[in-house]
Structure formats: structure tokens, C-alpha cells
Write a protein that holds these residues in place. Sequence first.
Motif, PDB file in Angstrom:
ATOM      1  N   GLU A 277       0.869  -1.137   0.107  1.00 32.19           N
ATOM      2  CA  GLU A 277       0.049  -0.025   0.084  1.00 32.19           C
ATOM      3  C   GLU A 277       0.804   1.193   0.042  1.00 32.19           C
ATOM      4  O   GLU A 277       0.685   2.286  -0.653  1.00 32.19           O
ATOM      5  CB  GLU A 277      -0.890  -0.181   1.204  1.00 32.19           C
ATOM      6  N   ALA A 278       1.952   1.220   0.807  1.00 30.67           N
ATOM      7  CA  ALA A 278       2.864   2.319   1.032  1.00 30.67           C
ATOM      8  C   ALA A 278       3.474   2.591  -0.317  1.00 30.67           C
ATOM      9  O   ALA A 278       3.632   3.556  -1.017  1.00 30.67           O
ATOM     10  CB  ALA A 278       3.957   2.258   2.148  1.00 30.67           C
ATOM     11  N   ARG A 279       3.887   1.562  -0.886  1.00 31.64           N
ATOM     12  CA  ARG A 279       4.412   1.690  -2.558  1.00 31.64           C
ATOM     13  C   ARG A 279       3.438   2.138  -3.420  1.00 31.64           C
ATOM     14  O   ARG A 279       4.002   3.120  -4.274  1.00 31.64           O
ATOM     15  CB  ARG A 279       5.120   0.065  -3.057  1.00 31.64           C
ATOM     16  N   ALA A 280       2.223   1.890  -3.356  1.00 31.66           N
ATOM     17  CA  ALA A 280       1.197   2.233  -4.361  1.00 31.66           C
ATOM     18  C   ALA A 280       1.039   3.844  -4.231  1.00 31.66           C
ATOM     19  O   ALA A 280       0.993   4.396  -5.056  1.00 31.66           O
ATOM     20  CB  ALA A 280      -0.051   1.541  -4.226  1.00 31.66           C
ATOM     21  N   GLU A 281       1.014   4.140  -2.872  1.00 31.69           N
ATOM     22  CA  GLU A 281       0.933   5.690  -2.336  1.00 31.69           C
ATOM     23  C   GLU A 281       2.107   6.358  -3.023  1.00 31.69           C
ATOM     24  O   GLU A 281       1.783   7.451  -3.612  1.00 31.69           O
ATOM     25  CB  GLU A 281       0.762   5.650  -1.087  1.00 31.69           C
ATOM     26  N   ARG A 282       3.151   5.837  -2.752  1.00 31.45           N
ATOM     27  CA  ARG A 282       4.315   6.519  -3.269  1.00 31.45           C
ATOM     28  C   ARG A 282       4.374   6.554  -4.736  1.00 31.45           C
ATOM     29  O   ARG A 282       4.817   7.733  -5.509  1.00 31.45           O
ATOM     30  CB  ARG A 282       5.613   5.597  -2.998  1.00 31.45           C
ATOM     31  N   ASP A 283       4.037   5.536  -5.502  1.00 32.95           N
ATOM     32  CA  ASP A 283       4.125   5.587  -6.848  1.00 32.95           C
ATOM     33  C   ASP A 283       2.785   6.501  -7.468  1.00 32.95           C
ATOM     34  O   ASP A 283       3.210   7.349  -8.279  1.00 32.95           O
ATOM     35  CB  ASP A 283       3.765   4.125  -7.586  1.00 32.95           C
TER      36      ASP A 283
END
Length: 179
Positions: A75-81
Motif C-alpha cells: 500500500e505504501a509503495r502504491a501511494e508512493r507511486d
Amino acid sequence: MLRIIRTTTLRALAADRDQLDQARAEAETATDSAIRAEDTAEGLSDQLRQAKRDADEEFEGMRAILRQAAAERDEARAERDAARKEVEEARAQVLLDAEDRVALRVLLRTARRRDTNRVHVLFHRGRFHSVHATVEGAEAAAEAEGAPRDGWTAHAPGAALPPAAEVVWRVQPLTLSST
């Protein structure tokens, strides 16, 4: 009936009886030890089974924590992307806005040199595309971007314009002022 036994035989029988009593005591001690060992083994087996159940529960708990951490990471990676994409889009928009301002300045200078007070602004789906000195120039620019050559219509003066997002290409005249 009476039987006469010799003292050596009596002594031998007494020694055998002592050995038998000693062997019986040793057998009882060994039996008690075996029973205690069996009880201890059963207790240890129960403890081992309980420890295995506890370890399995701990393992499942750790596995659940690991799954949760992986989901949070994803989820954090998706938010970062998504944030990176937004930043890239904002940068691109800033660059386009800067390019649009430069193009507007050039066109305004050109229009002023021609002693005209009107330019024609080309919009694509309601967003600014370019500024031209003539309607024909704006139409040619739209056609170069893929607009159909025969799709141009005139807008009746005083009539309400359809929403900009509903019109694929629009040329709108803009009066210039020298303020």
C-alpha cells in the motif's frame, strides 16, 4: 512329616532366600524406577505436544504479522507511486503552462505588429492548445493534430456555448487590449 536338613543346606537356603529378597527388592526398585520413567516420559510428551501447539500458534501469528506488513508495504509503495505520478504530471503541467505563456507572448507580439486587436485561441477538450492570428491558422493547427477538416462550424453570436469538455476542438476569438 518331618524332614531333617543339614546346616549347610539350611545355610544355602537362607543365602538363597537372602539373595531372593535382595533380587525382589531390586526388582521392586527397578519397577518403581520404570513407572517413574514412564510417568516422566508421558509428562515430557505432553509438554512437547503443548510446546508444539504453542510454536504453531506463534508461527501463525508471525505469518499474519508478516502478511499485514507486506500488505502495508504494498500500500505504501502504491501511494508512493501515485504521489510520484502526481508530481510528474504537475511538473509536466508546469512546463506546459510555461510553454503556453511563451507561445502566448510570441503570438501577442505578432498580433500587435500586425495592428490587429484580435487573436484566435484553439482549445482541445476545453484545455488551451495554442493561439493564432487567424481562424484559418487555428483550424490548420487543429487539423495537424488530427481534427477532421470538414468538422468546423460557426457559432451563432449570442448563443450559449456548449460545455468546453464536450467540444473536441474549439476556436474562440479573443480581443486584445493594451492595458
